[in-house]
Scaffold this active site. Structure first.
Site, short mmCIF file in Angstrom:
data_model
loop_
_atom_site.label_atom_id
_atom_site.label_comp_id
_atom_site.label_asym_id
_atom_site.label_seq_id
_atom_site.Cartn_x
_atom_site.Cartn_y
_atom_site.Cartn_z
N LYS A 190 0.86 -1.18 0.00
CA LYS A 190 0.00 0.00 0.00
C LYS A 190 0.90 1.24 0.00
CE LYS A 190 -3.60 -2.72 1.02
NZ LYS A 190 -4.70 -2.98 0.10
N HIS A 198 -6.47 -13.50 -7.51
CA HIS A 198 -7.31 -12.58 -6.75
C HIS A 198 -8.73 -12.63 -7.29
CE1 HIS A 198 -8.97 -8.92 -5.02
NE2 HIS A 198 -8.02 -9.01 -4.12
#
Length: 468
Positions: free
Chosen positions: A166, A285
């Site tokens: 992040k 994902h």
């Protein structure tokens, strides 16, 4: 009469066959059907069977040119859903000949392609599929599977640790690689591209791949452990996706990543074949899954999407945490976690498993727990998921007050403490907090992490619950 007779006729005359005995080659489906008012459940169930196989809204003369009895889907059982008014589970059997071998795409186009917009139904949800052995055998499945992955990584007897880098968007490739290096150096096994990191103006894919590869090799050299970063190969075209996977292989990294729902099953299966042929692990994902699986009465349950992924191919897949910020009720989650990992899974309605599934040694998929989890969750995660899992802490690593590497250290220490205690026979469910507290005495990094996250919980009721 035997002859052709034009006109509209009720589906249930042809497609509702309660006396039918299912064959072991049939694909079986369990649909949650909510009929429109006034439509009997048998008609609704038969309509689903018809519209997802050989039926159309009227009688056509070309029906006489084939054997409908051989090719039609059959609604063979209907049961009311406990605690719900006007909801039924309709069981449908499809002959195997309706499906192209080795194509998840074709399987879904047939079973869920058209029927969900059907007027006679208020809502429809595919709850589970039983894939017959003869159809499973037409799929390669995961490129490597759990055991081969452990052997490649030389990591045994514990869950693997990951971290999503992040901020997910906006970092330059150089700074991104630096964050990757710090996490891996601190003790994580993997770091991860966020699902929406593809190739954007602020960071093109080739630059990211290069700097991440540098981070991997540097941290491997310093720690003596094998490291990986899930390089997201998802792209706008299949050709571009393959180009990225090939570049990853040329760099010598161990693993790439794909968003299998947005990328599509056809692209995913191609990538999985490439990964097996070239020794790359494949992390999957599930971006977009909640658009499909979140509503209780309409869509497709995630356990079906998970089965489809095991057929199409992937070595890891995100599957909820049970304890973090994203959806996942314990029994249901463990139900599809077992469907991903185990070779043979018994029917168990208490965990939402409608059919017994035999995977006939198709490799297993590691479930990935990710989303709003931190060190205090470690005992619960170790207890719930066991060794064959990947525990992924994004903010739970990078949010550490001292930075990424200490955040990684804290997670690794917490994990090792939980595994050690479990192996000593301690009960993680009751003694978990105590085990973490003891470990803080010899890990200042863990102590600092425990201080930051001691109060944070994400308490909302789960949407995905079992019927009473």
């Amino acid at each position: 009469s035997v002859g052709f007779k034009a006109g509209v006729k009720e589906y249930k005359l042809t497609y509702y066959t309660p006396e039918y005995e299912t064959k072991e080659t049939d694909i079986l489906a369990a649909f949650r059907v909510t009929p429109q008012p006034g439509v009997p459940p048998e008609e609704a169930g038969a309509a689903v069977a018809a519209e997802s196989s050989t039926g159309t809204w009227t009688t056509v003369w070309t029906d006489g040119l084939t054997s409908l009895d051989r090719y039609k889907g059959r609604c063979y059982h209907i049961e009311p859903v406990a605690g719900e008014e006007d909801q039924y589970i309709a069981y449908v059997a499809y002959p195997l000949d309706l499906f192209e071998e080795g194509s998840v795409t074709n399987m879904f186009t047939s079973i869920v392609g058209n029927v969900f917009g059907f007027k006679a139904l208020r809502a429809l949800r595919l709850e589970d599929l039983r894939i017959p052995i003869s159809y499973v055998k037409t799929f390669q499945g995961p490129p490597h599977g759990i055991q081969v992955e452990r052997d490649k990584l030389n990591k045994y007897g514990r869950p693997l640790l990951g971290c999503t880098i992040k901020p997910k968007l906006g970092l330059s490739a150089k700074n991104y690689g630096r964050a990757v290096y710090e996490c891996l150096r601190g003790g994580l096994d993997f770091t991860k591209d966020d699902e929406n990191v593809n190739s954007q103006p602020f960071m093109r894919w080739r630059d990211r791949f290069l700097f991440c590869a540098e981070a991997i090799f540097k941290s491997q050299a310093e720690t003596g452990e094998i490291k990986g970063h899930y390089l997201n190969a998802t792209a706008g075209t299949c050709e571009e996706m393959m180009k990225r996977a090939i570049f990853a292989r040329e760099l010598g990294v161990p693993i790439v990543m794909h968003d299998y729902l947005t990328g599509g099953f056809t692209a995913n299966t191609s990538l999985a074949h490439y990964c097996r042929d070239n020794g790359l692990l494949l992390h999957i994902h599930r971006a977009m899954h909640a658009x499909i699986d979140r509503q209780k009465n309409h869509g497709i349950h995630f356990r079906v999407l998970a089965k489809a992924l095991r057929m199409s191919g992937g070595d890891h897949i995100h599957s909820g945490t049970v304890v973090g910020k994203l959806e996942g009720e314990r029994d249901i989650t463990l139900g599809f976690v077992d469907l991903l990992r185990d070779d043979y899974i018994e029917k168990d309605r208490a965990r939402g498993i409608y059919f017994t599934q035999d995977w006939v040694s198709l490799p297993g998929v590691l479930p990935v727990a990710s989303g709003g989890i931190h060190v205090w969750h470690m005992p619960a995660l170790t207890e719930i998921f066991g060794d064959d899992s990947v525990l992924q802490f994004g903010g739970g690593t990078l949010g550490h007050p001292w930075g990424n590497a200490p955040g990684a250290v804290a997670n690794r220490v917490a994990l090792e403490a939980c595994v050690k205690x479990r192996n000593e026979g301690r009960d993680l469910a009751t003694e978990g907090n105590e085990i973490i507290r003891e470990a803080t005495k010899w890990s200042p990094e863990l102590a600092a992490a425990c201080e930051v996250w001691k109060e944070i919980t994400x308490n909302f009721a789960a949407v995905d619950t079992l019927d009473p």
